[in-house]
Motif scaffolding. Structure first.
Motif, PDB file in Angstrom:
ATOM      1  N   GLY A   1       0.855  -1.179   0.000  1.00 35.73           N
ATOM      2  CA  GLY A   1       0.000   0.000   0.000  1.00 35.73           C
ATOM      3  C   GLY A   1       0.892   1.230   0.000  1.00 35.73           C
ATOM      4  N   GLU A   2       0.644   2.112   0.951  1.00 39.26           N
ATOM      5  CA  GLU A   2       1.408   3.365   0.989  1.00 39.26           C
ATOM      6  C   GLU A   2       2.900   3.115   1.234  1.00 39.26           C
ATOM      7  OE1 GLU A   2       1.254   7.402   3.653  1.00 39.26           O
ATOM      8  OE2 GLU A   2      -0.499   6.092   3.658  1.00 39.26           O
ATOM      9  N   PHE A   3       3.735   3.854   0.548  1.00 38.78           N
ATOM     10  CA  PHE A   3       5.189   3.744   0.712  1.00 38.78           C
ATOM     11  C   PHE A   3       5.570   4.137   2.142  1.00 38.78           C
ATOM     12  CE2 PHE A   3       9.477   5.821   0.135  1.00 38.78           C
ATOM     13  CZ  PHE A   3      10.170   4.653  -0.097  1.00 38.78           C
ATOM     14  N   ALA A   4       6.410   3.328   2.793  1.00 41.43           N
ATOM     15  CA  ALA A   4       6.744   3.579   4.198  1.00 41.43           C
ATOM     16  C   ALA A   4       8.200   3.958   4.412  1.00 41.43           C
ATOM     17  CB  ALA A   4       6.408   2.343   5.023  1.00 41.43           C
ATOM     18  N   GLY A   5       8.989   4.023   3.345  1.00 41.17           N
ATOM     19  CA  GLY A   5      10.378   4.460   3.489  1.00 41.17           C
ATOM     20  C   GLY A   5      11.387   3.392   3.113  1.00 41.17           C
ATOM     21  N   ALA A   6      12.628   3.821   2.997  1.00 45.63           N
ATOM     22  CA  ALA A   6      13.709   2.911   2.593  1.00 45.63           C
ATOM     23  C   ALA A   6      14.917   3.146   3.483  1.00 45.63           C
ATOM     24  CB  ALA A   6      14.070   3.138   1.130  1.00 45.63           C
ATOM     25  N   GLU A   7      15.477   2.050   3.996  1.00 38.57           N
ATOM     26  CA  GLU A   7      16.651   2.130   4.862  1.00 38.57           C
ATOM     27  C   GLU A   7      17.834   1.460   4.194  1.00 38.57           C
ATOM     28  OE1 GLU A   7      15.130   0.329   8.487  1.00 38.57           O
ATOM     29  OE2 GLU A   7      14.928   2.342   9.328  1.00 38.57           O
ATOM     30  N   ALA A   8      19.027   1.812   4.666  1.00 38.12           N
ATOM     31  CA  ALA A   8      20.237   1.282   4.033  1.00 38.12           C
ATOM     32  C   ALA A   8      21.236   0.789   5.053  1.00 38.12           C
ATOM     33  CB  ALA A   8      20.900   2.373   3.193  1.00 38.12           C
ATOM     34  N   MET A   9      22.005  -0.208   4.631  1.00 44.26           N
ATOM     35  CA  MET A   9      23.210  -0.615   5.346  1.00 44.26           C
ATOM     36  C   MET A   9      24.348  -0.581   4.329  1.00 44.26           C
ATOM     37  SD  MET A   9      21.736  -3.777   7.658  1.00 44.26           S
ATOM     38  CE  MET A   9      23.345  -4.400   8.137  1.00 44.26           C
ATOM     39  N   ILE A  10      25.405   0.166   4.664  1.00 52.55           N
ATOM     40  CA  ILE A  10      26.555   0.320   3.771  1.00 52.55           C
ATOM     41  C   ILE A  10      27.775  -0.293   4.424  1.00 52.55           C
ATOM     42  CG2 ILE A  10      28.099   1.968   2.670  1.00 52.55           C
ATOM     43  CD1 ILE A  10      25.966   3.879   2.336  1.00 52.55           C
ATOM     44  N   LYS A  11      28.463  -1.169   3.695  1.00 50.76           N
ATOM     45  CA  LYS A  11      29.639  -1.806   4.268  1.00 50.76           C
ATOM     46  C   LYS A  11      30.891  -0.976   3.992  1.00 50.76           C
ATOM     47  CE  LYS A  11      31.235  -5.147   6.695  1.00 50.76           C
ATOM     48  NZ  LYS A  11      31.144  -6.579   6.513  1.00 50.76           N
ATOM     49  N   ASP A  12      31.542  -0.569   5.071  1.00 52.00           N
ATOM     50  CA  ASP A  12      32.848   0.090   4.980  1.00 52.00           C
ATOM     51  C   ASP A  12      33.549  -0.268   6.284  1.00 52.00           C
ATOM     52  OD1 ASP A  12      35.037   1.833   5.151  1.00 52.00           O
ATOM     53  OD2 ASP A  12      34.041   3.344   3.922  1.00 52.00           O
ATOM     54  N   SER A  13      34.376  -1.305   6.188  1.00 49.90           N
ATOM     55  CA  SER A  13      34.872  -1.918   7.430  1.00 49.90           C
ATOM     56  C   SER A  13      35.725  -0.963   8.253  1.00 49.90           C
ATOM     57  CB  SER A  13      35.616  -3.214   7.119  1.00 49.90           C
ATOM     58  OG  SER A  13      36.544  -3.024   6.081  1.00 49.90           O
ATOM     59  N   LYS A  14      36.334   0.049   7.610  1.00 48.22           N
ATOM     60  CA  LYS A  14      37.123   1.020   8.392  1.00 48.22           C
ATOM     61  C   LYS A  14      36.237   2.121   8.950  1.00 48.22           C
ATOM     62  CE  LYS A  14      41.542   0.136   6.332  1.00 48.22           C
ATOM     63  NZ  LYS A  14      41.983   0.216   4.958  1.00 48.22           N
TER      64      LYS A  14
END
Ligand code: HEC
Ligand code: HEC
Lengths: 160, 160
Positions: free
Chosen positions: B98-111
């Motif tokens: 239904g309604e868009f609820a948002g988008a989350e992210a995980m970004i890998k940068d080990s340092k």
């Protein structure tokens, strides 16, 4: 080893064998070309306990982005990829894909498939797309017929 | 027009206005770069009534296909895109976005993100990816910490 400990050992082995069978992941399926396609939408069919992602080939994604889906242009292919639902082992309120349940296709070719609303119905066997014969396509089409005003498509694109 | 028919007309108009408000689609969201990313998996979070698709950027998809996810390589980005669940208007046993609820992210940068398992946590505001501050990232990380043996990732790739 006495009889009792042998029995315990056998029971333990049997229990272990059962547990590992239940835990063994299903054979990794071979996916068709849809594995390189972008998302139109997703669905969870409660009555079938199936989770789906609905993907489109380039023609279909371009049409969805342009809002050009009444009708979808010739060359559009929509893939419905399904898995049995499963509870996430570490988060019981998340339902996630379990065993692969197969992938179906609708291909738009307004001339070739004129009898079934311009859509050909098929499914992937491994990575090979196999079109259904007329009889089987008729049963697919019957179920999609109520969506006539939406060019026989249930899915509303949501990522475009 | 007599008083009764005017009243009926007003009521009918009010009912119609309410119905069309309820049916009006939510404003079309602006999606981030993840709209061009392939699928890792999907999920349905029952307790939040949210449906998700989990997408990966090129680095993440390549890693998933190679089974190279313990750990995921630097440069991997995983997007979790969510919608409120909705019953399909023409097929009540299908739950769809239904309604868009948002988008989350995980970004890998080990340092850069060494303090939180090598993962940076963020979310898209419109098409702009905004990384969370340390305090907010800590609450994200706390919830992903039980998945340490899986490089802090809940999702098992299923289309690869
Ligand atoms: C019992 C009804 C029913 C039958 C039979 C049926 N479908 Fe569907 N189909 C649906 C519904 C409902 C959806 C949308 C919800 C979902 O994801 O399952 C759908 C969605 C699809 C989609 C995604 C595009 C769209 O229309 O949303 C494809 C592709 C598809 N079906 C192919 C097939 C094929 C191929 C067959 C026959 C082998 C078939 N269907 C038979 C009900 C049916
Ligand atoms: C209450 C627990 C909880 C919190 C807090 C939480 N997550 Fe998650 N997250 C999960 C679960 C469970 C999943 C997998 C199921 C799903 O799709 O929701 C997940 C999945 C994800 C995924 C997909 C990759 C993966 O690990 O499966 C991303 C990206 C993500 N979360 C980002 C975030 C961000 C950013 C925050 C903080 C702003 C956050 N999470 C906070 C529980 C949580």
């Amino acid at each position: 080893m006495n009889k009792i400990s042998t029995a315990v050992l056998l029971l333990a082995t049997a229990a272990f064998a059962t547990a590992s069978r239940a835990e063994a992941p299903a054979a990794k399926p071979v996916h068709g070309e849809y594995k390189d396609w972008l998302t139109l939408s997703i669905s969870h069919r409660l009555e079938k306990q199936l989770m789906r992602t609905i993907l489109g080939n380039e023609v279909a994604i371009k049409a969805a982005r342009a809002g050009n889906t009444k009708p979808w242009p010739d060359g559009s292919i929509i893939a419905k990829v399904g898995w049995k639902e499963k509870t996430h082992p570490n988060w019981p309120q998340a339902v996630v894909p379990g065993e692969f349940a197969g992938a179906e296709a609708m291909i738009k070719d307004s001339k070739k498939y004129a009898e079934t609303g311009g859509w050909g119905f098929g499914h992937w066997e491994g990575n090979k797309l196999v079109m259904n014969d007329k009889e089987k396509s008729a049963t697919c089409f019957a179920c999609h017929a109520p969506m006539k005003d939406n060019d026989y498509v249930y899915t509303a694109p949501v990522l475009q």
